[in-house]
Design an enzyme around this catalytic site. Structure first.
Site, short mmCIF file in Angstrom:
data_model
loop_
_atom_site.label_atom_id
_atom_site.label_comp_id
_atom_site.label_asym_id
_atom_site.label_seq_id
_atom_site.Cartn_x
_atom_site.Cartn_y
_atom_site.Cartn_z
N CYS A 1 71.79 48.03 48.80
CA CYS A 1 73.05 48.78 48.69
C CYS A 1 73.61 49.11 50.08
CB CYS A 1 72.86 50.01 47.81
SG CYS A 1 74.44 50.65 47.16
N LYS B 1 85.06 54.00 41.85
CA LYS B 1 83.63 53.75 42.01
C LYS B 1 83.18 52.65 41.07
CE LYS B 1 79.16 56.18 41.96
NZ LYS B 1 78.48 57.48 41.73
N SER C 1 76.20 51.14 41.71
CA SER C 1 76.64 52.51 41.96
C SER C 1 77.10 52.61 43.41
CB SER C 1 75.50 53.51 41.70
OG SER C 1 75.91 54.83 41.98
N HIS D 1 71.67 47.97 42.83
CA HIS D 1 70.44 48.76 42.68
C HIS D 1 69.53 48.18 41.59
CE1 HIS D 1 71.03 52.07 45.49
NE2 HIS D 1 72.29 52.14 45.11
N GLU E 1 66.50 48.07 41.68
CA GLU E 1 65.27 48.86 41.64
C GLU E 1 65.37 50.10 40.76
OE1 GLU E 1 67.58 51.29 44.57
OE2 GLU E 1 67.52 49.20 43.88
N ARG F 1 74.91 64.42 37.48
CA ARG F 1 75.00 65.12 38.77
C ARG F 1 76.45 65.21 39.24
NH1 ARG F 1 73.43 61.27 43.30
NH2 ARG F 1 75.54 60.62 42.71
#
Length: 311
Positions: free
Chosen positions: A142, A163, A192, A233, A235, A247
């Site tokens: 990323c 985003k 993300s 991402h 992972e 969040r």
């Protein structure tokens, strides 16, 4: 073979419960083999979750791996548990004289900033330069990938209109490349980020291996700098995007629900992993490539680099 991490690292409890093969330090030193030395420069605010995610994937390899956790010395993370960094992490200054078979550089929540405005940017450029003499192969993720390709290649980034957030379909472009050996033709990857890299230079040493179905680069192998750039991402845990969404909501951010993530787009339903096998496969492929080409004498790393087919 197991992965060697500090005996009392909090991540070890979860990894053991998941059945990931670990080895205690006392037992590891009795084995008459050279474990692969892999360092993890963890720039993510969620230190412990990232440790678990990446140690889990490295633990899927048939090789013994010794994991060294790294943090920046020029910037102290604010979200790490008290004492965690001091107990389990080393700074770059403490390891700069060592050699490593591999280095993983994670993402970081600074992608909307100019590179030079990041508090630890100078230190990170020093680390990226150091990889060319002290690390056999580097895997970046990323923002870490954006930073590395900017440092090595001068490729910049630009802010997206909104985003990129959710599960995005991707396709394999070079099916015979050893990094994507065994991959399905198409698969989903968690995304993300607020930014994307600019156009790639036309260079024979850069191999675009995976892109999104709308043509955004995802996985690039850089043979010249012995670096893999993963811009998304792969992972992530199955619940990570959901945690990020909640969040952001609690912080009052106007973040849309992650695309293609919650079943029926209903946040009350638990998401399903659609990328786990590819995550394991990618890291196993990378570790195998490193193992096949790194010197047995680790001190020879950086002395006689050769371009190896498929690297």
């Amino acid at each position: 073979m197991p992965i060697k991490i500090p005996d009392d690292l909090p991540a070890s409890t979860q990894l053991i419960n998941e059945g990931v093969a670990l080895i205690l330090e006392k037992k590891a030193i009795r084995q008459d083999i050279r474990p692969m030395q892999i360092a993890l420069l963890n720039l993510m605010p969620t230190k412990e979750a990232t440790e678990v995610q990446l140690a889990r994937l490295l633990g899927g390899s048939p090789l013994q791996i010794e994991l060294t956790l790294l943090t920046t010395g020029s910037y102290t993370a604010k979200n790490a548990p008290e004492g965690h960094l001091q107990k389990f992490y080393s700074t770059f200054a403490q390891v700069k004289d060592r050699k490593f078979d591999g280095l993983i550089i994670t993402g970081a929540p600074v992608e909307r900033m100019d590179f030079a405005a990041v508090d630890y940017w100078q230190e990170l450029t020093d680390i990226l330069a150091w990889t060319q003499t002290n690390v056999h192969s580097t895997f970046t993720i990323c923002w870490g990938a954006q930073a590395a390709i900017y440092h090595h290649r001068g490729v910049g980034k630009h802010e997206l209109s909104e985003k990129a957030f959710g599960l995005y379909r991707h396709r394999v472009l070079q099916k015979n490349h050893p990094l994507v050996r065994g991959f399905d033709d198409e698969f989903a990857i968690p995304v993300s980020r607020y930014t994307a890299v600019d156009a790639m230079p036309d260079d024979k040493d850069l191999s675009l291996l995976v892109e999104s179905v709308d043509g955004q680069p995802c996985l690039i192998n850089d043979r010249q700098y012995r670096t893999t750039y993963m811009f998304n991402h792969i992972e992530y845990d199955v619940d990570t995007l959901g945690l990020e969404y909640r969040r952001d909501q609690q912080a009052g951010l106007n973040t849309n629900k992650p695309k293609n993530y919650f079943p029926n787009d209903d946040i009350a339903q638990n998401p399903k992993s659609q990328w786990r096998s590819h995550a394991y496969l990618l890291f196993t492929n990378w570790i195998n490539l490193v193992y096949q080409s790194t010197p047995f004498d680790i001190n020879k790393i950086g002395k006689h680099w050769k371009k190896i087919k498929g690297r």
